[in-house]
Design a protein around this motif. Structure first.
Motif, PDB file in Angstrom:
ATOM      1  N   UNK A  27      46.461  45.132  47.273  1.00 43.83           N
ATOM      2  CA  UNK A  27      47.189  44.755  46.066  1.00 43.83           C
ATOM      3  C   UNK A  27      47.665  46.067  45.428  1.00 43.83           C
ATOM      4  N   UNK A  28      48.987  46.242  45.400  1.00 47.59           N
ATOM      5  CA  UNK A  28      49.549  47.523  44.980  1.00 47.59           C
ATOM      6  C   UNK A  28      49.462  47.714  43.470  1.00 47.59           C
ATOM      7  N   UNK A  29      49.791  46.660  42.723  1.00 50.82           N
ATOM      8  CA  UNK A  29      49.784  46.736  41.272  1.00 50.82           C
ATOM      9  C   UNK A  29      48.858  45.661  40.718  1.00 50.82           C
ATOM     10  N   UNK A  30      48.339  45.889  39.549  1.00 55.69           N
ATOM     11  CA  UNK A  30      47.358  44.960  38.982  1.00 55.69           C
ATOM     12  C   UNK A  30      47.991  43.676  38.467  1.00 55.69           C
ATOM     13  N   UNK A  31      49.293  43.699  38.205  1.00 56.71           N
ATOM     14  CA  UNK A  31      49.978  42.500  37.721  1.00 56.71           C
ATOM     15  C   UNK A  31      50.798  41.929  38.872  1.00 56.71           C
ATOM     16  N   UNK A  53      47.998  37.119  38.252  1.00 62.23           N
ATOM     17  CA  UNK A  53      46.883  38.052  38.226  1.00 62.23           C
ATOM     18  C   UNK A  53      45.910  37.751  37.083  1.00 62.23           C
ATOM     19  N   UNK A  54      46.389  37.051  36.037  1.00 62.77           N
ATOM     20  CA  UNK A  54      45.473  36.678  34.954  1.00 62.77           C
ATOM     21  C   UNK A  54      44.981  35.249  35.081  1.00 62.77           C
ATOM     22  N   UNK A  73      39.451  37.476  44.248  1.00 59.29           N
ATOM     23  CA  UNK A  73      40.048  38.786  43.997  1.00 59.29           C
ATOM     24  C   UNK A  73      39.356  39.890  44.785  1.00 59.29           C
ATOM     25  N   UNK A  74      38.077  39.739  45.046  1.00 56.43           N
ATOM     26  CA  UNK A  74      37.350  40.762  45.804  1.00 56.43           C
ATOM     27  C   UNK A  74      37.868  40.863  47.237  1.00 56.43           C
ATOM     28  N   UNK A  75      38.401  39.743  47.745  1.00 56.11           N
ATOM     29  CA  UNK A  75      38.899  39.715  49.116  1.00 56.11           C
ATOM     30  C   UNK A  75      40.424  39.752  49.181  1.00 56.11           C
ATOM     31  N   UNK A  76      41.087  39.859  48.023  1.00 53.75           N
ATOM     32  CA  UNK A  76      42.564  39.821  47.988  1.00 53.75           C
ATOM     33  C   UNK A  76      43.087  38.595  48.728  1.00 53.75           C
ATOM     34  N   UNK A  77      42.430  37.472  48.525  1.00 53.62           N
ATOM     35  CA  UNK A  77      42.749  36.258  49.265  1.00 53.62           C
ATOM     36  C   UNK A  77      43.048  35.111  48.317  1.00 53.62           C
ATOM     37  N   UNK A  97      53.594  37.271  47.818  1.00 55.14           N
ATOM     38  CA  UNK A  97      53.058  38.012  46.671  1.00 55.14           C
ATOM     39  C   UNK A  97      54.203  38.798  46.045  1.00 55.14           C
ATOM     40  N   UNK A  98      54.277  38.747  44.721  1.00 51.35           N
ATOM     41  CA  UNK A  98      55.334  39.425  43.968  1.00 51.35           C
ATOM     42  C   UNK A  98      54.705  40.378  42.970  1.00 51.35           C
ATOM     43  N   UNK A  99      55.209  41.611  42.968  1.00 47.30           N
ATOM     44  CA  UNK A  99      54.748  42.616  42.013  1.00 47.30           C
ATOM     45  C   UNK A  99      55.866  42.894  41.023  1.00 47.30           C
ATOM     46  N   UNK A 100      55.632  42.579  39.764  1.00 51.14           N
ATOM     47  CA  UNK A 100      56.686  42.739  38.764  1.00 51.14           C
ATOM     48  C   UNK A 100      57.018  44.206  38.506  1.00 51.14           C
ATOM     49  N   UNK A 101      56.044  45.096  38.676  1.00 51.76           N
ATOM     50  CA  UNK A 101      56.282  46.518  38.395  1.00 51.76           C
ATOM     51  C   UNK A 101      57.337  47.101  39.331  1.00 51.76           C
TER      52      UNK A 101
END
Length: 117
Positions: A27-31, A53-54, A73-77, A97-101
């Motif tokens: 997971x590259x970014x937290x959001x 993410x929230x 979240x621990x497994x990114x799954x 998966x989409x990263x807004x950043x």
């Protein structure tokens, strides 16, 4: 780069259940928003469900009350529990998966779900 690996598709009878899994290499970014889309032959790709993410979730109208998206979240799954399956749920299911950043998104290779007697 992010690799998404899907699993859990298959053949099931109407009324049955399946659980799909999608594991992200990182997971590259937290959001982020992570979810499932599907595409049936001759039809456009459509949203099935996503989770942010929230922890907020959203579902396509055709699957509300039957499908449940969850995550580890621990497994990114991310998981998609599909109950009361119908023949019209038959499609290739894709994880996204989409990263807004970075405004980048990534797709899995797809997994076939076939609902038939």
């Amino acid at each position: 780069q992010v690799q998404l690996v899907e699993s859990g598709g298959g053949l099931v009878q109407p009324g049955g259940s399946l659980r799909l899994s999608c594991a992200a290499s990182r997971i590259i970014f937290s959001i982020y928003v992570m979810g499932w889309y599907r595409q049936a032959p001759g039809k456009q790709r459509e949203l099935v469900a996503y989770i942010t993410s929230d922890g907020r979730t959203n579902y396509g109208d055709s699957v509300k009350g039957r499908f449940t998206i969850s995550r580890d979240t621990a497994k990114n799954t991310v998981y998609l529990q599909m109950n009361s399956l119908k023949p019209e749920d038959t499609a290739v299911y894709y994880c996204n998966v989409y990263f807004s950043a970075s405004r980048n998104d990534y797709w899995g290779q797809g997994t076939q779900v076939t609902v038939s007697s």
